[in-house]
Scaffold this active site. Structure first.
Site, short mmCIF file in Angstrom:
data_model
loop_
_atom_site.label_atom_id
_atom_site.label_comp_id
_atom_site.label_asym_id
_atom_site.label_seq_id
_atom_site.Cartn_x
_atom_site.Cartn_y
_atom_site.Cartn_z
N ASP A 214 -7.09 -1.61 -4.16
CA ASP A 214 -7.90 -1.30 -3.25
C ASP A 214 -9.24 -0.43 -3.51
OD1 ASP A 214 -6.66 -2.69 -1.56
OD2 ASP A 214 -5.55 -1.01 -0.63
N ASP B 284 0.80 -1.15 -0.06
CA ASP B 284 0.04 0.01 0.00
C ASP B 284 0.96 1.22 -0.07
OD1 ASP B 284 -2.44 -1.52 0.13
OD2 ASP B 284 -2.67 -1.41 2.12
#
EC number: 3.4.23.36
Length: 160
Positions: free
Chosen positions: A135, A116
């Site tokens: 995501d 991330d």
């Protein structure tokens, strides 16, 4: 189904290319943070060993494989579901979800965790969480599946 597969492939490729750029070109895993347009858009490296917002991230090695199995199971179910779905926007939404899920599965296999790196804050709120292209696609796909699947509403006839 063509829209479904196109959306899935586009999301998967964009997700993996963005992660390669972040890890191999920007070397964010070594720099940890890079401000692009503070506070609105920043790069903040975070390895997510769990699910959303780092939930269930205290597990050991087997947890990674459980999460991979769950993601693959859900992906298979979405493929089966989309074969029966007729609405084009449902196919795009399902493809977004599938491409994002498979992108995160590749991360778990290759790195042991999901990479991330995007972070956005605004209006006096500092967001402590990072996310990635997969995501975003998973979230948009899930919302799209809620909005664009099922039986279309039938128009009522106005009776005097």
């Amino acid at each position: 189904m063509r829209r479904f597969w196109i959306a899935a492939v586009v999301v998967f490729v964009l997700d993996q290319l963005s992660k390669l750029a972040i890890l191999q070109v920007v070397n964010l895993d070594q720099k940890i943070a890079y401000d692009i347009w503070p506070p609105f858009l920043n790069l903040r490296m975070a390895w997510n060993y769990g699910v959303n917002f780092g939930l269930f991230s205290n597990g050991d090695g087997p947890q990674r494989w459980v999460l991979i199995a769950i993601a693959l199971g859900i992906s298979g179910w979405v493929i089966w579901w989309m074969r029966r779905e007729k609405r084009p926007m449902a196919h795009v939404s399902g493809g977004l979800l599938l491409g994002g899920a498979l992108g995160n599965v590749v991360d778990r296999i290759a790195y042991g965790a999901v990479a991330d790196f995007l972070n956005m804050s605004c209006c006096g709120y500092t967001n402590p969480y990072s996310f990635n292209v997969a995501d975003i696609a998973i979230f948009a796909g899930a919302v799209g599946l809620i909005l664009f699947t099922g039986e279309p509403r039938k128009k009522r006839k106005n009776t005097p």
